[in-house]
Design an enzyme around this catalytic site. Sequence first.
Site, mmCIF file in Angstrom:
data_model
loop_
_atom_site.group_PDB
_atom_site.id
_atom_site.type_symbol
_atom_site.label_atom_id
_atom_site.label_comp_id
_atom_site.label_asym_id
_atom_site.label_seq_id
_atom_site.Cartn_x
_atom_site.Cartn_y
_atom_site.Cartn_z
ATOM 1 N N ARG A 16 3.600 -5.332 2.438
ATOM 2 C CA ARG A 16 3.249 -5.967 1.155
ATOM 3 C C ARG A 16 3.894 -7.355 1.035
ATOM 4 O O ARG A 16 3.229 -8.371 1.115
ATOM 5 C CB ARG A 16 3.675 -5.058 -0.006
ATOM 6 C CG ARG A 16 3.101 -5.444 -1.369
ATOM 7 C CD ARG A 16 3.766 -6.595 -2.047
ATOM 8 N NE ARG A 16 5.197 -6.401 -2.282
ATOM 9 C CZ ARG A 16 6.008 -7.347 -2.723
ATOM 10 N NH1 ARG A 16 5.539 -8.560 -2.984
ATOM 11 N NH2 ARG A 16 7.300 -7.111 -2.880
ATOM 12 N N ASP A 17 5.216 -7.390 0.898
ATOM 13 C CA ASP A 17 5.869 -8.680 0.638
ATOM 14 C C ASP A 17 5.678 -9.619 1.824
ATOM 15 O O ASP A 17 5.554 -10.833 1.652
ATOM 16 C CB ASP A 17 7.366 -8.448 0.384
ATOM 17 C CG ASP A 17 8.003 -9.561 -0.418
ATOM 18 O OD1 ASP A 17 7.301 -10.514 -0.778
ATOM 19 O OD2 ASP A 17 9.214 -9.486 -0.678
ATOM 20 N N HIS A 208 17.286 -7.041 -2.220
ATOM 21 C CA HIS A 208 16.042 -7.523 -1.599
ATOM 22 C C HIS A 208 16.252 -9.015 -1.346
ATOM 23 O O HIS A 208 16.097 -9.833 -2.257
ATOM 24 C CB HIS A 208 14.920 -7.251 -2.608
ATOM 25 C CG HIS A 208 13.568 -7.758 -2.268
ATOM 26 N ND1 HIS A 208 12.504 -6.927 -1.977
ATOM 27 C CD2 HIS A 208 13.047 -9.015 -2.214
ATOM 28 C CE1 HIS A 208 11.410 -7.647 -1.770
ATOM 29 N NE2 HIS A 208 11.723 -8.919 -1.893
ATOM 30 N N HIS A 210 15.378 -12.525 0.599
ATOM 31 C CA HIS A 210 14.607 -13.358 1.524
ATOM 32 C C HIS A 210 15.644 -14.171 2.304
ATOM 33 O O HIS A 210 16.776 -14.360 1.856
ATOM 34 C CB HIS A 210 13.612 -14.229 0.746
ATOM 35 C CG HIS A 210 12.461 -13.404 0.214
ATOM 36 N ND1 HIS A 210 11.208 -13.440 0.772
ATOM 37 C CD2 HIS A 210 12.406 -12.490 -0.774
ATOM 38 C CE1 HIS A 210 10.429 -12.588 0.123
ATOM 39 N NE2 HIS A 210 11.129 -11.997 -0.818
ATOM 40 N N CYS A 241 6.895 -15.668 -0.474
ATOM 41 C CA CYS A 241 6.281 -15.415 -1.781
ATOM 42 C C CYS A 241 5.332 -16.562 -2.097
ATOM 43 O O CYS A 241 5.747 -17.722 -2.104
ATOM 44 C CB CYS A 241 7.317 -15.263 -2.881
ATOM 45 S SG CYS A 241 6.540 -15.019 -4.485
ATOM 46 N N ASN A 250 11.318 -11.989 4.189
ATOM 47 C CA ASN A 250 12.507 -11.193 3.885
ATOM 48 C C ASN A 250 13.423 -11.134 5.097
ATOM 49 O O ASN A 250 13.015 -11.421 6.217
ATOM 50 C CB ASN A 250 12.105 -9.743 3.590
ATOM 51 C CG ASN A 250 11.220 -9.621 2.387
ATOM 52 O OD1 ASN A 250 10.014 -9.766 2.497
ATOM 53 N ND2 ASN A 250 11.802 -9.361 1.246
HETATM 54 P P1 HMG Z 1 -3.755 -13.071 -15.879
HETATM 55 O O1 HMG Z 1 -4.587 -14.238 -15.547
HETATM 56 O O2 HMG Z 1 -2.755 -13.156 -16.981
HETATM 57 O O3 HMG Z 1 -4.559 -11.761 -16.180
HETATM 58 O O4 HMG Z 1 -3.049 -12.590 -14.517
HETATM 59 P P2 HMG Z 1 -6.030 -11.504 -16.539
HETATM 60 O O5 HMG Z 1 -6.046 -10.133 -17.131
HETATM 61 O O6 HMG Z 1 -6.614 -12.644 -17.301
HETATM 62 O O7 HMG Z 1 -6.762 -11.420 -15.095
HETATM 63 C C1 HMG Z 1 -6.982 -12.505 -14.237
HETATM 64 C C2 HMG Z 1 -7.935 -12.044 -13.141
HETATM 65 O O8 HMG Z 1 -7.276 -11.044 -12.356
HETATM 66 C C3 HMG Z 1 -9.212 -11.384 -13.669
HETATM 67 O O9 HMG Z 1 -10.233 -11.598 -12.696
HETATM 68 C C4 HMG Z 1 -8.857 -9.930 -13.671
HETATM 69 O O10 HMG Z 1 -9.985 -9.106 -13.570
HETATM 70 C C5 HMG Z 1 -8.005 -9.807 -12.412
HETATM 71 P P3 HMG Z 1 -11.396 -12.667 -12.961
HETATM 72 O O11 HMG Z 1 -12.037 -12.276 -14.251
HETATM 73 O O12 HMG Z 1 -10.697 -14.004 -13.061
HETATM 74 O O13 HMG Z 1 -12.270 -12.532 -11.750
HETATM 75 N N1 HMG Z 1 -6.996 -8.729 -12.467
HETATM 76 C C6 HMG Z 1 -6.828 -7.843 -11.499
HETATM 77 N N2 HMG Z 1 -7.467 -7.659 -10.308
HETATM 78 C C7 HMG Z 1 -7.026 -6.646 -9.536
HETATM 79 N N3 HMG Z 1 -5.993 -5.843 -9.871
HETATM 80 C C8 HMG Z 1 -5.360 -5.989 -11.045
HETATM 81 C C9 HMG Z 1 -5.775 -7.021 -11.906
HETATM 82 N N4 HMG Z 1 -5.352 -7.443 -13.111
HETATM 83 C C10 HMG Z 1 -6.119 -8.496 -13.446
HETATM 84 N N5 HMG Z 1 -4.343 -5.182 -11.348
HETATM 85 C C11 HMG Z 1 -1.923 -10.965 -13.112
HETATM 86 C C12 HMG Z 1 -2.054 -11.601 -14.503
HETATM 87 C C13 HMG Z 1 -0.588 -10.257 -13.089
HETATM 88 C C14 HMG Z 1 -3.049 -9.986 -12.918
HETATM 89 C C15 HMG Z 1 -2.008 -12.051 -12.028
HETATM 90 O O14 HMG Z 1 -1.144 -13.102 -12.354
HETATM 91 C C16 HMG Z 1 -1.642 -11.559 -10.646
HETATM 92 O O15 HMG Z 1 -2.256 -10.662 -10.088
HETATM 93 N N6 HMG Z 1 -0.601 -12.197 -10.041
HETATM 94 C C17 HMG Z 1 -0.166 -11.888 -8.693
HETATM 95 C C18 HMG Z 1 1.276 -11.623 -8.717
HETATM 96 C C19 HMG Z 1 1.788 -11.257 -7.335
HETATM 97 O O16 HMG Z 1 1.297 -10.338 -6.703
HETATM 98 N N7 HMG Z 1 2.828 -11.986 -6.878
HETATM 99 C C20 HMG Z 1 3.490 -11.708 -5.656
HETATM 100 C C21 HMG Z 1 4.313 -10.445 -5.757
HETATM 101 S S1 HMG Z 1 5.884 -10.642 -6.617
HETATM 102 C C22 HMG Z 1 6.998 -10.917 -5.343
HETATM 103 O O17 HMG Z 1 6.583 -11.083 -4.234
HETATM 104 C C23 HMG Z 1 8.474 -10.827 -5.635
HETATM 105 C C24 HMG Z 1 9.114 -9.541 -5.099
HETATM 106 O O18 HMG Z 1 8.910 -9.415 -3.710
HETATM 107 C C25 HMG Z 1 10.602 -9.536 -5.411
HETATM 108 C C26 HMG Z 1 11.372 -10.742 -4.892
HETATM 109 O O19 HMG Z 1 11.171 -11.197 -3.761
HETATM 110 O O20 HMG Z 1 12.242 -11.166 -5.652
HETATM 111 C C27 HMG Z 1 8.486 -8.320 -5.777
HETATM 112 MG MG MG Z 2 10.114 -10.458 -2.150
#
Ligand code: HMG
Ligand code: MG
Length: 303
Positions: A16-17, A208, A210, A241, A250
């Site tokens: 995933r990450d 966690h 990176h 990310c 990571n």
């Molecule tokens: P938004 O724009 O506020 O939400 O996004 P929305 O409800 O308006 O939806 C936007 C679009 O996403 C729409 O599609 C929805 O249908 C779709 P469109 O009409 O534009 O075609 N949508 C979805 N599609 C699939 N699955 C869903 C879903 N929800 C909405 N569940 C939202 C808010 C959170 C959805 C968006 O910002 C998003 O998906 N962001 C991605 C975030 C992400 O994955 N980031 C990377 C992971 S975090 C990370 O890596 C850190 C971590 O590793 C820890 C660390 O390292 O510290 C965890």
């Molecule tokens: Mg991460």
Amino acid sequence: MKNLPSRVRVVEVGPRDGLQNEPCPVSVETKVTLIEALVDAGVQAVECGSFVSAKRIPQMADTAAVFQRLRRKPDVSYTALVPNLRGLEAAVACGVEEIAVFASASESFSQSNIQCSISESLRRLGEVTERATAVQIRVRGYVSCVLGCPFQGEIAPSAVASVAKELLAMGCYEISLGDTIGVGTALKTRAMLEQVAQGAPMERLAVHFHDTWGQALANVLIALQAGIATVDASVAGLGGCPYAPGATGNLATEDLVYLLNGMDIETGIDLEKLAAAGRAISHALGREPVSRAAAAIAAKGAL
Ligand code: HMG
Ligand code: MG
């Protein structure tokens, strides 16, 4: 050294990450092969994908297909990252038994990553956690940007502690503290953990890191000394990310396992098999593993 755990639970987040930030797309089959190879190497917790917006993270758009094809083993946690109720529904449809939710200690990162404030994200995640718990799905929580933010810079340890406490209170069984951009150093890590531990039991915390600045192993050592016994890592140091410009992958799982083996801390992971899984996915991505231990193992094999 005092206070070291005898066993560490390694949470493998590479599928995933790691893969969420690899520019070269890989097939569902390659992802499934990777996850199964990791489990075969002894990994007992794997984050397999995420149910997020495909427009934002196209690399994870096939997560449902990954779960459908995966031959799951008992006693292994196959988890998925979920941002909202829609993501939870998708996870439930795939028979996912554990999800991870994520919030940030940084307002700017929260806006950039999920387009809402920290407090709005916690409100949403409260709903997700409540619904998941009602259908017997375990929930792990992440706090991101715990040692720095790509937009805001310094993050106060008190901000991390407050988000961690809220995630625990809503029902997360464990909180993984993420140095999303890999800027943390040893003393900062210790200060942050000390603050978080005031409102959260150490046994419910994970780290966690990176490895952008090459400090992840040093920070892990500090975390182990502080009493933490769960560490996230990505095989072959995959990824980064997408919303943290410049951040690398990571800590490589191979490097982590080599460190722990050398300290007689059990992980249940076979390092050679793990390194083979890392080589295979790296070759699928057209590059070498980003892991010193993996390079050393490969060099030994070439002798
Ligand atoms: P938004 O724009 O506020 O939400 O996004 P929305 O409800 O308006 O939806 C936007 C679009 O996403 C729409 O599609 C929805 O249908 C779709 P469109 O009409 O534009 O075609 N949508 C979805 N599609 C699939 N699955 C869903 C879903 N929800 C909405 N569940 C939202 C808010 C959170 C959805 C968006 O910002 C998003 O998906 N962001 C991605 C975030 C992400 O994955 N980031 C990377 C992971 S975090 C990370 O890596 C850190 C971590 O590793 C820890 C660390 O390292 O510290 C965890
Ligand atoms: Mg991460």
